[in-house]
Design an enzyme around this catalytic site. Structure first.
Site, PDB file in Angstrom:
ATOM      1  N   SER A  48      11.772 -32.905  58.672  1.00 49.96           N
ATOM      2  CA  SER A  48      11.752 -31.706  57.845  1.00 49.96           C
ATOM      3  C   SER A  48      11.952 -31.959  56.367  1.00 49.96           C
ATOM      4  O   SER A  48      11.573 -31.119  55.545  1.00 49.96           O
ATOM      5  CB  SER A  48      12.829 -30.718  58.328  1.00 49.96           C
ATOM      6  OG  SER A  48      14.119 -31.286  58.198  1.00 49.96           O
ATOM      7  N   HIS A  68       9.052 -28.696  63.745  1.00 44.44           N
ATOM      8  CA  HIS A  68       8.075 -28.519  62.665  1.00 44.44           C
ATOM      9  C   HIS A  68       6.665 -28.932  63.065  1.00 44.44           C
ATOM     10  O   HIS A  68       5.773 -28.961  62.209  1.00 44.44           O
ATOM     11  CB  HIS A  68       8.521 -29.307  61.431  1.00 44.44           C
ATOM     12  CG  HIS A  68       9.769 -28.782  60.805  1.00 44.44           C
ATOM     13  ND1 HIS A  68       9.769 -27.778  59.863  1.00 44.44           N
ATOM     14  CD2 HIS A  68      11.076 -29.113  61.010  1.00 44.44           C
ATOM     15  CE1 HIS A  68      11.020 -27.517  59.507  1.00 44.44           C
ATOM     16  NE2 HIS A  68      11.825 -28.304  60.184  1.00 44.44           N
ATOM     17  N   LYS A 124      10.036 -21.386  62.966  1.00 46.99           N
ATOM     18  CA  LYS A 124       9.065 -21.969  62.050  1.00 46.99           C
ATOM     19  C   LYS A 124       7.694 -21.338  62.276  1.00 46.99           C
ATOM     20  O   LYS A 124       7.424 -20.246  61.798  1.00 46.99           O
ATOM     21  CB  LYS A 124       9.008 -23.492  62.222  1.00 46.99           C
ATOM     22  CG  LYS A 124      10.106 -24.247  61.473  1.00 46.99           C
ATOM     23  CD  LYS A 124      11.470 -24.053  62.018  1.00 46.99           C
ATOM     24  CE  LYS A 124      12.511 -24.902  61.323  1.00 46.99           C
ATOM     25  NZ  LYS A 124      13.869 -24.670  61.874  1.00 46.99           N
TER      26      LYS A 124
END
Length: 431
Positions: free
Chosen positions: A219, A247, A278
């Site tokens: 990240s 992610h 996300k």
């Protein structure tokens, strides 16, 4: 990411220096026997640090996390219109009308919250539907929903591993992986970031039960793990593999199932971790794997057992987001088109983006004080980017982190990139 075990000693008193010469690491430990003794020096520093730059954290938005936001600036309480390059809303689903409608319908049907732990009174049929849909999407026997992404990693690792076992994690692993490993009381070792050879060295030093903890996309640096090499090393040494795709799930792979799908290793990874906060624009997390793992975690994942279940309102919204992510692959195509576009703008200008190859693009500053000054200037110029400093990254590796969404327009990307390049040049970070 720095280990939370890193020690720092609180200064006896604040000298007449810039408050930004200190950071959170300066106040990690106190020599006093009173746990409250550290609060005074910390707050003295914090009161000075806020107007000098720390006000840039936790500024309140009054719009969804879309490409164009309105925000209450924390220093002078001004209302600002900004191009948003900070949010994780990768597929732009957070404010989709279908998602909002699903959440509203769930509010009418279930009320606001679950009002109970999932093992007692908090489990509702909407949670079951979400878990079943996730398991189908991931191609696994079962999927377990947690109230947050953080609690997912903490619950999985501390629920599965025990004293005397080994957790071998990438040195850049998220804090939730680190904290879960510490809470498990297992032996914890970190291997060099994305380095299969160092992972092998660490595994050779272990005996007994072993869990290798890695991430699909990291990240802070935006780089992708070399999954085939890491899987090969882990299997050679009889270690189980957990892959956190916070992610990368719903973004990577032909069907959006993540890095494991991209490399054709979905069945080689033992435990699949992901979040809803996300790409799906919601909140919560999940573990996907075998039915046996699911059943075991029902009893031993304490962060789920002893937490209120995910709000049914959020669960319904996430379920609709998942449906849209599956049925609209063009969202991923648009995301990657946007990523290529802004990367081209940065490349033309010579911007240092580190080792990133993903939708997360670090803008390296490497100056823990100046990153606040530059961020303040960006805010005034109409761009919302957050300073990233210790403990999110190691000291003197400060940066901004650009996050791209399928919902960004080309105009927003061009405005954001042009402003960022101009400010970096004015501040002589970019020559």
């Amino acid at each position: 990411m720095c280990s939370p075990l890193e020690a720092r000693t609180v200064p006896a008193q604040m000298p007449p220096a810039n408050a930004l010469d200190y950071d959170y690491s300066s106040f990690f430990y106190s020599s006093s026997d009173d746990p409250f003794a550290i609060l005074g020096p910390y707050n003295e520093w914090f009161d000075r640090a806020m107007p000098e730059g720390y006000y840039l954290f936790s500024q309140a938005m009054s719009t969804p996390p879309q490409g164009d936001i309105r925000l209450t600036e924390g220093l002078h309480q001004r209302q600002l219109r900004l191009v948003n390059l900070s949010s994780y809303n990768y597929l732009g689903l957070s404010a989709r009308s279908e998602v909002i409608a699903a959440a509203k319908a769930a509010l009418d049907a279930y009320g606001l919250g679950a009002a109970g732990s999932p093992i007692l009174s908090g489990m509702m049929d909407i949670h079951v539907h979400l878990e079943e849909a996730l398991a189908r999407f991931k191609g696994k026997e079962a999927a377990m929903v947690f109230p947050t992404g953080y609690s997912t990693n903490v619950g999985l690792i501390s629920g599965l591993m025990r004293a005397g076992d080994w957790v071998i994690a990438d040195q850049n692993a998220h804090a939730s992986i680190v904290d879960g490993a510490i809470m498990s009381k297992a032996n914890v070792r970190f291997f060099r970031h994305n380095n299969p050879a160092d992972l092998e060295r660490k595994l050779k030093q272990t005996t007994g039960k072993k869990l290798v903890a890695i991430e699909g996309v990291y990240s802070m640096d935006g780089d992708v793990c070399p999954l085939p090499d890491l899987v090969a090393v882990a299997k050679k040494h009889g270690a189980r593999i957990m892959l956190d795709e916070a992610h990368s799930a719903f973004v990577y792979g032909p069907n959006g199932r993540g890095i494991a799908e991209l490399y054709g290793l979905e069945n080689e990874v033992d435990i699949h971790i992901g979040t809803f906060s996300k790409a799906l624009g919601g909140q919560g997390g999940y573990v996907a794997g075998s039915r046996h793992l699911y059943n075991y975690l029902k009893g031993f994942a304490r962060s789920r057992v002893f937490s209120c279940a995910l709000s049914p309102v959020v669960a319904a919204g996430v379920l609709k987001s998942l449906e849209l992510a599956e049925s609209e692959p063009q969202l991923r195509d648009q995301l990657w088109d946007n990523v290529r576009h802004i990367r081209g703008r940065f490349e033309e200008a010579g911007v240092d983006v580190g080792d990133s190859t993903s939708q997360i693009i670090p803008i390296m500053v490497r100056n823990d004080r100046r990153v606040f000054e530059i961020c303040h200037k960006l805010l005034g110029a109409g761009v919302y980017l957050q300073p990233v400093i210790y403990p999110a990254v190691t000291k003197h590796r400060s940066r901004f982190r650009v996050s791209i969404s399928a919902a960004h327009t080309r105009e927003q990307l061009d405005e954001g990139a042009a402003t960022l390049v101009r400010v970096l040049r004015e501040e002589r970070i970019l020559l």
